[in-house]
Scaffold this motif. Structure first.
Motif, PDB file in Angstrom:
ATOM      1  N   ALA A 174     -47.320  -4.056  -8.125  1.00 10.48           N
ATOM      2  CA  ALA A 174     -46.656  -3.608  -9.086  1.00 10.48           C
ATOM      3  C   ALA A 174     -47.434  -2.077  -9.372  1.00 10.48           C
ATOM      4  O   ALA A 174     -46.914  -1.963 -10.288  1.00 10.48           O
ATOM      5  N   ALA A 198     -49.251  -9.384  -4.508  1.00 14.25           N
ATOM      6  CA  ALA A 198     -48.118  -8.315  -4.979  1.00 14.25           C
ATOM      7  C   ALA A 198     -48.408  -8.147  -6.199  1.00 14.25           C
ATOM      8  O   ALA A 198     -47.409  -7.245  -6.770  1.00 14.25           O
ATOM      9  N   ILE A 239     -42.451  -5.668  -1.618  1.00 12.69           N
ATOM     10  CA  ILE A 239     -41.329  -5.352  -1.790  1.00 12.69           C
ATOM     11  C   ILE A 239     -40.579  -5.370  -3.479  1.00 12.69           C
ATOM     12  O   ILE A 239     -40.912  -4.824  -3.834  1.00 12.69           O
ATOM     13  N   LEU A 240     -41.164  -6.443  -4.045  1.00 17.33           N
ATOM     14  CA  LEU A 240     -41.650  -7.687  -4.779  1.00 17.33           C
ATOM     15  C   LEU A 240     -42.034  -7.019  -5.889  1.00 17.33           C
ATOM     16  O   LEU A 240     -41.463  -6.253  -7.063  1.00 17.33           O
ATOM     17  N   GLY A 241     -43.772  -6.534  -5.938  1.00 18.77           N
ATOM     18  CA  GLY A 241     -44.253  -5.473  -6.127  1.00 18.77           C
ATOM     19  C   GLY A 241     -43.432  -3.952  -6.500  1.00 18.77           C
ATOM     20  O   GLY A 241     -44.262  -3.512  -7.520  1.00 18.77           O
ATOM     21  N   VAL A 245     -40.665  -2.920  -6.421  1.00 19.48           N
ATOM     22  CA  VAL A 245     -39.396  -2.754  -7.540  1.00 19.48           C
ATOM     23  C   VAL A 245     -39.909  -2.285  -8.649  1.00 19.48           C
ATOM     24  O   VAL A 245     -39.678  -2.185  -9.614  1.00 19.48           O
ATOM     25  N   LEU A 246     -41.053  -3.373  -9.396  1.00 21.35           N
ATOM     26  CA  LEU A 246     -41.477  -3.824 -10.524  1.00 21.35           C
ATOM     27  C   LEU A 246     -41.636  -2.943 -11.317  1.00 21.35           C
ATOM     28  O   LEU A 246     -41.843  -2.082 -11.977  1.00 21.35           O
ATOM     29  N   ILE A 267     -42.690  -9.579   1.356  1.00 25.96           N
ATOM     30  CA  ILE A 267     -41.815 -10.264   0.492  1.00 25.96           C
ATOM     31  C   ILE A 267     -42.786  -9.708  -1.023  1.00 25.96           C
ATOM     32  O   ILE A 267     -42.676  -8.680  -2.379  1.00 25.96           O
ATOM     33  N   GLN A 268     -43.853  -9.796  -0.751  1.00 25.10           N
ATOM     34  CA  GLN A 268     -44.640  -9.621  -1.552  1.00 25.10           C
ATOM     35  C   GLN A 268     -44.922  -7.837  -2.561  1.00 25.10           C
ATOM     36  O   GLN A 268     -44.781  -7.405  -3.284  1.00 25.10           O
TER      37      GLN A 268
END
Length: 702
Positions: A478, A474, A431-433, A435-436, A428-429
């Protein structure tokens, strides 16, 4: 914890300098040198120069070696040769976890370097390209060593100061939590207090590791190092006394305390917590510390509490006064040591290591490796998973000719963790990072085209990701995403790579999650009972050591034996708590089935605290010839061993033996109360294990 700004700027310099200098020299290996330099900076965990130098040199050398293997494999054998090599390299990187956090930190950069070397096509002969890449990687590693150990070294004792200060800071929070729960009228067995206790134990263990590593890296100990070691020992001893105070408070019924007694106790605990925070600040500062007055002791507590307490409560409160007196003496000594930390001169060899261990007593490499490869080893299972996932990703990338498919592979190996729950959180961390960071990189690449402007942006992002890594993975993801996307774009003269990075990150995360659930899965329900059994057996051993120390024959028993036994139970309890947290992340069954597990953890925490309080009871009264101590310890120890066996075997425990009849003749009242509390708590443990029954199996199926 604050962002590591200095480390971030240093990391940016390590990465950007080769990108600027090498083109001026007409060389094209800036990307390889920058990757190696970044890996070196991230692998530097502080501590002794010698230890840091060995770590950085090992990472650089191993990275250069695997880059040669990857390049030659790519050029000579194709996928049929590369796939099994990828499995071996990845599995070997996974095995480095057997050497703890430092091993895990060193293993992953080597694997990432291998994957990058495997993915980047070569333009000349495989042999020449392999040698050239290895040379630039070694140069990058050397540049990282020069920067971190010579040009911009962090203070060698700064990491030690920080971890020792953290011991006092977490101890202050633990004491403050005791005060809050007393003031709120809550039971001290609540989970919040246990969480603070676990935080103190983790801080103490981390300080122990850093102190030992720093000592091994210096031929002669310095006065500052010796004093920091003393401060660590005092923090550990103060923690034991705080635990004993909490257990004494919980032992006394609320009706036996009285409002005045509780008010006096909470006021005193506030003073103690404030002193511990002041000690933390004094240890961490690198300037001359102001004197820390220790104006509290147990006198006010004894006079107030004995005037208002009734029955056995007065005995326990008097014992608390003795414990506070001892904490005050320890705190006063710590304040004097902290005030003299900046005075520096050489002292003789032979300083006692944390825990009484010799600085050169680390396990042999082969011993550690055999343990990692033993049946049932978590490291072995993780290494196999990592090797298989890496091989599958390499094959998928080759067969489907995925553009920049190594980003997928790198994501998969980084996301995959030894535990399913941890893998999910990391995915989760990441993928979120990604994408941003991908969105940020896409916007910037559309605006900035000048190579030097892009290098400046890379420097900013690297500084941010290194500085924020201790706080959030995360955030690291990013900022590392645009750094490498822009770096590759300027190196290859291409564009539009940001969304390829995002897509490959999504694929890699999905592959890691699938592997965690399908390849050699081992749900936490199957491991949790073993952790509980380990804590119970460590509790039995701790009780045996304390019982012996309370007999006339054991009066000469040194504190080292009890300290090691207490440390063992503390580490086992942390492992059990962490296992339970992982279990919660995986659990899908009825919520009611978790109650016996939570009850077990609660009783285990209280039992360990009571044994620690029993160990300190000898400072309040002379126990004399207590012939019944062995009877109580034998009964309790036998029950603990039976409960551990029942948990491991997945069965109900045997019936409890009859409670021993204890007389008061010739036995100190405080010691008798401690014995009775141990018997009560082991009965509670037995009840919780009996209710556990087959819950673990049923819940695992849920």
């Amino acid at each position: 914890m604050r962002p590591a700004y200095a480390a971030g700027v240093r990391g940016a310099l390590a990465v950007v300098a080769p990108l600027i200098v090498l083109p001026l020299l007409g060389l094209q290996g800036g990307l390889w040198m920058s990757i190696a330099a970044l890996h070196g900076v991230l692998s530097d965990r502080g501590g002794a120069y010698r230890t840091r130098a060995i770590t950085l040199a090992s990472v650089a050398s191993a990275s250069a070696l695997v880059s040669i293997v990857a390049t030659l494999g790519q050029g000579w054998g194709g996928l049929a040769l590369v796939a099994p090599i990828a499995f071996v390299v990845a599995a070997g990187s996974g095995l480095t976890r057997a050497w703890g956090p430092s091993g895990a930190t060193a293993g992953m950069p080597v694997l990432i370097t291998f994957l990058v070397a495997l993915a980047v096509p070569f333009t000349g002969s495989p042999t020449g390209e392999a040698v050239e890449r290895a040379a630039f990687i070694l140069a990058g590693g050397g540049w990282a060593m020069l920067l971190t150990l010579s040009l911009w070294p962090l203070s060698p004792y700064r990491p030690v100061r920080q971890v020792v200060a953290l011991c006092y800071r977490e101890l202050a929070e633990y004491i403050a939590e005791i005060r809050r729960q007393i003031a709120a009228g809550r039971s001290l067995g609540a989970y919040g207090l246990a969480g603070h206790a676990a935080a103190v134990r983790r801080a103490v263990e981390r300080a122990r590791e850093v102190l030992a590593g720093t000592r091994r890296g210096r031929p002669n100990e310095t006065k500052r190092g010796a004093r920091l070691l003393e401060l660590y020992e005092i923090a550990d001893r103060c923690f034991v006394h705080a635990v004993a105070i909490a257990d004494a408070v919980e032992t006394v019924a609320p009706s036996d305390r009285g409002a005045a007694a509780e008010e006096a106790l909470t006021a005193l605990l506030a003073q103690v917590a404030a002193t511990m925070r002041a000690l933390a600040d004094a240890v961490e500062t690198e300037q001359a510390a102001k004197p820390i007055p220790v104006a509290w002791n147990g006198d006010a507590l004894r006079s107030t509490l004995q005037a208002h307490a009734t029955g056995l409560g007065g005995v326990h409160f008097a014992h608390m006064g003795v414990l506070v007196d001892r904490m005050a003496k320890l705190a006063d000594t710590a304040a004097a040591i902290a005030a003299g930390l900046e005075t520096e001169w050489q002292v003789t060899r032979g300083v006692v290591e944390p825990g009484g261990e010799r600085g050169d007593g680390a396990p042999a490499v082969l011993v550690t490796l055999r343990a990692a490869l033993a049946p049932g080893s978590l490291v072995r299972r993780y290494s196999f998973q990592l090797g298989l996932v890496t091989m599958i990703a390499v094959v998928i990338t080759a067969l489907f000719k995925l553009p920049y498919g190594h980003w997928m592979t790198i994501t998969a190996v980084i996301v995959l963790q030894p535990y399913t729950g941890a893998t999910t959180n990391r995915a989760i961390q990441r993928i979120l990072g990604a994408v941003l960071g991908g969105a940020l990189a896409a916007g910037l690449s559309a605006v900035f085209h000048d190579p030097m402007a892009i290098v400046a942006l890379v420097a900013i992002f690297v500084a941010l990701c290194v500085a924020l890594l201790p706080l959030s993975y995360a955030a690291f993801s990013a900022f590392i995403t645009p750094a490498f996307v822009l770096l590759v774009e300027v190196e290859e003269g291409s564009g539009g790579l940001a969304w390829l990075r995002v897509v490959n990150t999504l694929l890699g995360g999905a592959l890691a999650l699938a592997a965690a659930r399908l390849i050699w899965p081992q749900p936490e329900w199957s491991r949790f009972p073993f952790h509980l059994a380990t804590v119970l057996r460590a509790s039995r051993e701790y009780l045996e050591v304390v019982t012996h120390a309370l007999t006339p024959a054991g009066e000469a028993t040194g504190p080292q034996l009890m300290r090691e036994a207490r440390r063992k139970i503390g580490l086992a309890a942390i492992n059990a708590e962490e296992s339970f947290q992982r279990l919660l992340g995986e659990y899908r069954g009825p919520a009611a089935d978790l109650e016996p597990a939570m009850a077990l953890l609660g009783y285990i925490r209280r039992f360990g605290n009571s044994v620690a309080a029993l160990a300190l009871a000898r400072h309040s009264e002379e126990p004399g010839q207590d012939l019944e101590m062995g009877v109580v310890a034998g009964m309790v120890g036998g029950v603990l061993e039976e409960l551990a066996d029942a948990l491991v075997e997945g069965r109900a425990p045997a019936d409890l033996p009859e409670r021993p009849e204890l007389s008061d003749a010739g036995v100190a009242p405080l010691l008798r109360a401690r014995q009775e509390r141990l018997v009560e708590q082991v009965e509670g443990l037995h009840h919780a294990v009996a209710r556990w029954g087959g819950v673990g199996v049923r819940a695992g199926e849920g």
